[in-house]
Design a protein around this motif. Structure first.
Motif, short mmCIF file in Angstrom:
data_model
loop_
_atom_site.label_atom_id
_atom_site.label_comp_id
_atom_site.label_asym_id
_atom_site.label_seq_id
_atom_site.Cartn_x
_atom_site.Cartn_y
_atom_site.Cartn_z
N SER A 130 0.81 -1.22 0.00
CA SER A 130 0.00 0.00 0.00
C SER A 130 0.85 1.27 0.00
O SER A 130 0.34 2.35 -0.28
CB SER A 130 -0.94 0.01 1.21
OG SER A 130 -0.19 0.00 2.42
N LEU A 167 3.27 1.77 -2.06
CA LEU A 167 3.70 2.00 -3.43
C LEU A 167 2.74 2.93 -4.16
O LEU A 167 1.55 2.99 -3.81
CB LEU A 167 3.80 0.67 -4.18
CG LEU A 167 4.79 -0.36 -3.65
CD1 LEU A 167 4.63 -1.67 -4.41
CD2 LEU A 167 6.22 0.15 -3.77
N PRO A 168 3.21 3.63 -5.20
CA PRO A 168 2.30 4.40 -6.06
C PRO A 168 1.28 3.48 -6.73
O PRO A 168 1.51 2.27 -6.85
CB PRO A 168 3.23 5.05 -7.09
CG PRO A 168 4.59 5.02 -6.44
CD PRO A 168 4.62 3.80 -5.58
N GLY A 169 0.16 4.04 -7.17
CA GLY A 169 -0.95 3.26 -7.71
C GLY A 169 -0.57 2.24 -8.75
O GLY A 169 -0.93 1.06 -8.67
N ILE A 170 0.20 2.65 -9.78
CA ILE A 170 0.55 1.75 -10.87
C ILE A 170 1.43 0.61 -10.39
O ILE A 170 1.30 -0.54 -10.83
CB ILE A 170 1.25 2.53 -12.02
CG1 ILE A 170 1.54 1.59 -13.19
CG2 ILE A 170 2.52 3.20 -11.52
CD1 ILE A 170 0.30 1.01 -13.84
N TRP A 171 2.33 0.90 -9.41
CA TRP A 171 3.22 -0.13 -8.91
C TRP A 171 2.49 -1.11 -7.98
O TRP A 171 2.88 -2.26 -7.87
CB TRP A 171 4.40 0.51 -8.19
CG TRP A 171 5.34 1.17 -9.14
CD1 TRP A 171 5.51 2.51 -9.33
CD2 TRP A 171 6.21 0.52 -10.08
NE1 TRP A 171 6.43 2.73 -10.33
CE2 TRP A 171 6.88 1.53 -10.81
CE3 TRP A 171 6.49 -0.81 -10.38
CZ2 TRP A 171 7.81 1.25 -11.79
CZ3 TRP A 171 7.42 -1.10 -11.36
CH2 TRP A 171 8.07 -0.08 -12.05
N GLN A 172 1.42 -0.63 -7.35
CA GLN A 172 0.59 -1.55 -6.57
C GLN A 172 -0.06 -2.59 -7.49
O GLN A 172 -0.12 -3.77 -7.17
CB GLN A 172 -0.50 -0.77 -5.82
CG GLN A 172 0.01 0.03 -4.65
CD GLN A 172 -1.12 0.63 -3.84
OE1 GLN A 172 -2.18 0.03 -3.69
NE2 GLN A 172 -0.91 1.84 -3.31
N THR A 173 -0.53 -2.12 -8.64
CA THR A 173 -1.14 -3.03 -9.61
C THR A 173 -0.13 -4.03 -10.13
O THR A 173 -0.41 -5.23 -10.24
CB THR A 173 -1.73 -2.23 -10.79
OG1 THR A 173 -2.66 -1.27 -10.29
CG2 THR A 173 -2.41 -3.15 -11.77
#
Length: 253
Positions: free
Chosen positions: A189, A191-197
């Motif tokens: 959580s 991480l930035p949004g794209i890296w979470q994905t």
């Protein structure tokens, strides 16, 4: 079930482990201590808490998973590769022992070794941080399942490997990086949004998340998803081993 064959293989592998017991004990203790000094002291002074858990305690499940996954894979892969290397695997295959009994012996021994290392690291962690395990039964269950599943993976690697270099290839270049990128020392959580994905495509995330939930009751992934992931991984490894013994791939070559 030829229980004597399983016991013979298991005891032989465990004897090999206890011949280097001091190395097996000292190495994880030193490594864990260094991780706590570097991550717990240096980074922990800047990151006080993660999801309400002190950073020093937060990294404990990740440290255990890092060692357990690599140790289970390496022990199982070497255990089955060495008979291939010396040619004694043909004696094993010609004996009245089926593939299930062979797998139980080698994988059971590798999983036991990995669990032993995991317990040593957990005990070492208590000397560095205040640690309370919220769900001890779930913690043991996750530890056992992880040891078994990665021992199965190591068994497959040992059969696939054609030399000692290939034997270490996947543990060093695949498993270790996946563990470091799987939330061992941080929460996904963070991480930035794209890296979470992107992180969600890393299967190790689900294992570490479930194991951390057993410690602190917090997780990056729902616990049922983590259980489904490790069950799917274990089933895939079992299916692969069954196919290997059925076809003789890399065994009779």
């Amino acid at each position: 079930m030829n229980i004597y064959a399983v016991q013979t293989i298991y005891r032989s592998e465990m004897k090999r482990f206890f011949r280097t017991i001091m190395q097996s004990l000292i190495s994880p203790v030193i490594s864990t201590s260094l991780y706590f000094i570097v991550f717990g002291a240096a980074i922990g002074s800047r990151i006080q808490e993660v999801e309400g858990v002190s950073y020093g305690a937060f990294i404990v499940p990740g440290l255990i998973m890092l060692s357990v996954m690599t140790q289970a894979t390496s022990n199982a892969s070497f255990g089955i590769y060495f008979p291939k290397f010396t040619g004694t695997i043909y004696e094993l295959l010609s004996a009245p022992v089926n593939f299930l009994e062979i797998v139980l012996g080698y994988v059971g021994a590798a999983a036991t070794k990995a669990m032993f290392i995991g317990v040593i690291i957990l005990i070492t962690a208590f000397f560095f941080v205040d640690l309370n395990i919220a769900h001890p039964i779930a913690m043991v269950a996750f530890l056992v399942m992880t040891c078994l599943s990665f021992s199965l993976l190591g068994f497959i690697i040992g059969i696939w490997a054609g030399n000692f270099e290939q034997l270490q290839l996947i543990p060093l270049l695949v498993i270790t990086p996946l563990v470091f990128l799987g939330g061992s020392f941080y929460s996904v959580s963070m991480l930035p949004g794209i890296w979470q994905t992107i992180a969600m495509f890393n299967p190790v995330v689900y294992l570490i998340s479930g194991f951390r939930w057993a410690f602190f009751g917090v997780a990056d992934v729902d616990i049922t998803v983590s259980l489904a992931a490790i069950a799917l991984f274990t089933g895939a490894c079992l299916a692969a081993i069954w196919w290997i013994f059925r076809t003789g791939w890399r065994i009779r070559q």
